[in-house]
Write a protein that holds these residues in place. Sequence first.
Motif, PDB file in Angstrom:
ATOM      1  N   ILE A 135      51.146 -15.289  74.100  1.00 33.73           N
ATOM      2  CA  ILE A 135      51.222 -16.349  73.528  1.00 33.73           C
ATOM      3  C   ILE A 135      50.491 -17.573  74.318  1.00 33.73           C
ATOM      4  O   ILE A 135      49.982 -18.412  73.749  1.00 33.73           O
ATOM      5  CB  ILE A 135      52.684 -16.896  73.454  1.00 33.73           C
ATOM      6  N   LYS A 188      53.979 -10.326  75.824  1.00 31.66           N
ATOM      7  CA  LYS A 188      54.270 -11.207  74.962  1.00 31.66           C
ATOM      8  C   LYS A 188      53.902 -12.770  75.477  1.00 31.66           C
ATOM      9  O   LYS A 188      53.325 -13.573  74.797  1.00 31.66           O
ATOM     10  CB  LYS A 188      55.683 -11.449  74.356  1.00 31.66           C
ATOM     11  N   ARG A 189      54.709 -12.928  76.667  1.00 33.11           N
ATOM     12  CA  ARG A 189      54.382 -14.457  77.251  1.00 33.11           C
ATOM     13  C   ARG A 189      52.631 -14.666  77.521  1.00 33.11           C
ATOM     14  O   ARG A 189      52.320 -15.704  77.008  1.00 33.11           O
ATOM     15  CB  ARG A 189      54.918 -14.346  78.498  1.00 33.11           C
TER      16      ARG A 189
END
Length: 102
Positions: free
Chosen positions: A37, A33-34
């Motif tokens: 993003i 996810k990081r």
Amino acid sequence: LLGTNGYIWIQRSLPPLEEGGATQLTEHIEKLKRAHIETPVLPDERQRIARLRNAISCLAMVHLLVTPEHIDEVYTKSLPMGIADMMHPENVILLTQEFDHE
């Protein structure tokens, strides 16, 4: 992602998950996810997302059922034309004419 509530979520693909235990899986998902993003959307990814969005809009404009199969067919059929050209009324009809208009 086609939701049963009528909503549609479009995003670029995430890298595949590695196998591991539940704790490792949770940590891995957070890392993905990081990374997702923090990574900018590349022009070719943005174009694929825009073409996908227009394929869905074409189906909706002529009141056809939005299914993965229909989306894929409209998307594939639209490849020879420009992304913005998909939304011209004559092209919407051309892209969706093979489907049963229910």
